[in-house]
Motif scaffolding. Sequence first.
Motif, mmCIF file in Angstrom:
data_model
loop_
_atom_site.group_PDB
_atom_site.id
_atom_site.type_symbol
_atom_site.label_atom_id
_atom_site.label_comp_id
_atom_site.label_asym_id
_atom_site.label_seq_id
_atom_site.Cartn_x
_atom_site.Cartn_y
_atom_site.Cartn_z
ATOM 1 N N PRO A 154 0.805 -1.229 0.000
ATOM 2 C CA PRO A 154 0.000 0.000 0.000
ATOM 3 C C PRO A 154 0.834 1.274 0.000
ATOM 4 N N GLU A 155 1.957 1.274 0.686
ATOM 5 C CA GLU A 155 2.780 2.483 0.733
ATOM 6 C C GLU A 155 3.470 2.774 -0.611
ATOM 7 N N ASP A 156 3.422 1.818 -1.545
ATOM 8 C CA ASP A 156 4.030 2.009 -2.863
ATOM 9 C C ASP A 156 3.010 2.263 -3.973
ATOM 10 N N TYR A 157 1.730 2.329 -3.644
ATOM 11 C CA TYR A 157 0.691 2.518 -4.661
ATOM 12 C C TYR A 157 0.929 3.766 -5.505
ATOM 13 N N ASP A 158 1.289 4.872 -4.870
ATOM 14 C CA ASP A 158 1.473 6.120 -5.615
ATOM 15 C C ASP A 158 2.557 5.988 -6.680
ATOM 16 N N PRO B 82 2.013 7.346 -13.934
ATOM 17 C CA PRO B 82 2.604 7.098 -15.254
ATOM 18 C C PRO B 82 3.822 7.966 -15.551
ATOM 19 N N LYS B 83 4.076 8.972 -14.739
ATOM 20 C CA LYS B 83 5.223 9.860 -14.965
ATOM 21 C C LYS B 83 6.476 9.398 -14.221
ATOM 22 N N ARG B 84 6.344 8.357 -13.415
ATOM 23 C CA ARG B 84 7.498 7.858 -12.660
ATOM 24 C C ARG B 84 8.522 7.227 -13.577
ATOM 25 N N ASP B 85 9.763 7.310 -13.182
ATOM 26 C CA ASP B 85 10.848 6.677 -13.910
ATOM 27 C C ASP B 85 10.660 5.158 -13.854
#
Length: 55
Positions: A7-11, A16-19
């Motif tokens: 859950p802490e990694d959902y963001d 879609p802009k993450r590397d």
Amino acid sequence: MPVIVRPEDYDVWLDPKRDMEEVIALMRPYDGDNFAVRAVAPPMSRYDTLQPSMF
């Protein structure tokens, strides 16, 4: 094998802009201590026999 995202990694996972390297880093073995295993009746293990009343 499915990817189980904490859950802490959902963001990070859903942005879609993450590397891509940052997203790939989330794909690591999951801690098996957090799994629950439950036996199911034979009809539950077959996709062609599933009925809404089973859930």
